[in-house]
Design a protein around this motif. Sequence first.
Motif, PDB file in Angstrom:
ATOM      1  N   ASP A   1       0.868  -1.165   0.000  1.00  0.00           N
ATOM      2  CA  ASP A   1       0.000   0.000   0.000  1.00  0.00           C
ATOM      3  C   ASP A   1       0.910   1.222   0.000  1.00  0.00           C
ATOM      4  O   ASP A   1       1.829   1.325   0.813  1.00  0.00           O
ATOM      5  CB  ASP A   1      -0.884   0.023   1.245  1.00  0.00           C
ATOM      6  N   ASN A   2       0.650   2.148  -0.900  1.00  0.00           N
ATOM      7  CA  ASN A   2       1.579   3.238  -1.173  1.00  0.00           C
ATOM      8  C   ASN A   2       0.876   4.582  -0.978  1.00  0.00           C
ATOM      9  O   ASN A   2      -0.162   4.844  -1.602  1.00  0.00           O
ATOM     10  CB  ASN A   2       2.094   3.095  -2.620  1.00  0.00           C
ATOM     11  N   TYR A   3       1.437   5.439  -0.105  1.00  0.00           N
ATOM     12  CA  TYR A   3       0.829   6.732   0.204  1.00  0.00           C
ATOM     13  C   TYR A   3       1.842   7.849  -0.031  1.00  0.00           C
ATOM     14  O   TYR A   3       3.008   7.745   0.379  1.00  0.00           O
ATOM     15  CB  TYR A   3       0.361   6.782   1.656  1.00  0.00           C
ATOM     16  N   ILE A   4       1.395   8.914  -0.695  1.00  0.00           N
ATOM     17  CA  ILE A   4       2.201  10.110  -0.887  1.00  0.00           C
ATOM     18  C   ILE A   4       1.428  11.286  -0.316  1.00  0.00           C
ATOM     19  O   ILE A   4       0.286  11.557  -0.725  1.00  0.00           O
ATOM     20  CB  ILE A   4       2.527  10.347  -2.371  1.00  0.00           C
ATOM     21  N   ASP A   5       2.029  11.959   0.652  1.00  0.00           N
ATOM     22  CA  ASP A   5       1.365  13.066   1.352  1.00  0.00           C
ATOM     23  C   ASP A   5      -0.013  12.662   1.854  1.00  0.00           C
ATOM     24  O   ASP A   5      -0.983  13.428   1.772  1.00  0.00           O
ATOM     25  CB  ASP A   5       1.263  14.290   0.444  1.00  0.00           C
TER      26      ASP A   5
ATOM     27  N   ILE B   1       6.213  10.087   2.527  1.00  0.00           N
ATOM     28  CA  ILE B   1       6.061   8.784   1.872  1.00  0.00           C
ATOM     29  C   ILE B   1       5.747   7.728   2.926  1.00  0.00           C
ATOM     30  O   ILE B   1       6.330   7.722   4.004  1.00  0.00           O
ATOM     31  CB  ILE B   1       7.365   8.386   1.147  1.00  0.00           C
ATOM     32  N   LEU B   2       4.831   6.826   2.602  1.00  0.00           N
ATOM     33  CA  LEU B   2       4.550   5.670   3.449  1.00  0.00           C
ATOM     34  C   LEU B   2       4.212   4.493   2.554  1.00  0.00           C
ATOM     35  O   LEU B   2       3.413   4.613   1.622  1.00  0.00           O
ATOM     36  CB  LEU B   2       3.375   5.945   4.393  1.00  0.00           C
ATOM     37  N   ALA B   3       4.837   3.355   2.815  1.00  0.00           N
ATOM     38  CA  ALA B   3       4.524   2.112   2.102  1.00  0.00           C
ATOM     39  C   ALA B   3       4.435   0.977   3.106  1.00  0.00           C
ATOM     40  O   ALA B   3       5.323   0.831   3.966  1.00  0.00           O
ATOM     41  CB  ALA B   3       5.559   1.810   1.030  1.00  0.00           C
TER      42      ALA B   3
END
Length: 270
Positions: free
Chosen positions: A64-68, A260-262
Amino acid sequence: MKKTLSLLSLLLIVFSCENEALEGFDLESNSDSPFENNDVIGESGGESTGDYWPMATGNKWTYDNYIDGQQEDDGIMEISLQEDYLGFPSYLYSSFLPSSTSTDGSVTGDVEINAYSSKNGGDYHISVASTSFEVSGVYQISQSSYSFVMLKDYLEVGETWTSNYSITTSTEVLMDGLPDVPDTNMNVTYNNEIMEKGISVEVNGTTYSPVIKVKANSTYQVAGLPDSSAEYFYYFAEDVGLIKYEGSVYDGDDSITTSILAELNEVILN
């Protein structure tokens, strides 16, 4: 100046459109600069304490990939085959985490990057081969290869290591009447520290243990431009691999910070 980055600590790549090796393996360097010798996988690094990045053809990690804070397309890391790179058995990735993304967080399009991983003793190396691609029929951009150490599983909490490398970007102008673009050199300093070992970490409802937590700080220097930087925390689970990473990238040219969060949501291991 347009910048793009490929997300994994580390893999911040600057493009300018405006102006585990075997013992004894080494490449010649033209100076004593710590940034000159990009492609050394290195001598065996300590006795490994476990397999914190399983490497085999077909292994696949989906994140799961999050940007801002906004969820993007899944990040995928998948090994396509094993082959020698720089004379050392390495694993080539058909996909290596998210696609290229601009420093303001917007997706700018895919750039094909040949990324390799290898393990030499307890050192886990990442290598990126030289890359070339065309931009809108106007420029042909080429980038030199580089390597760095992402994890040393035998180090104790508080111990550190540093990788230095340089990336040269060359631009060929494809259209008549446009001015030549000079080569750009980016010096990268990649500092790492073991923050925690033997911990348990829950990701997407699954608890992983033991886990090594690594802090990685990178500085990116291009002459005539403000420094850019990145800070990441990586979580490596034994017999699973990278289960989570989080951090931020600061673009000094635009004074923009991107978070960034993955988080691992599926893994296939062979």
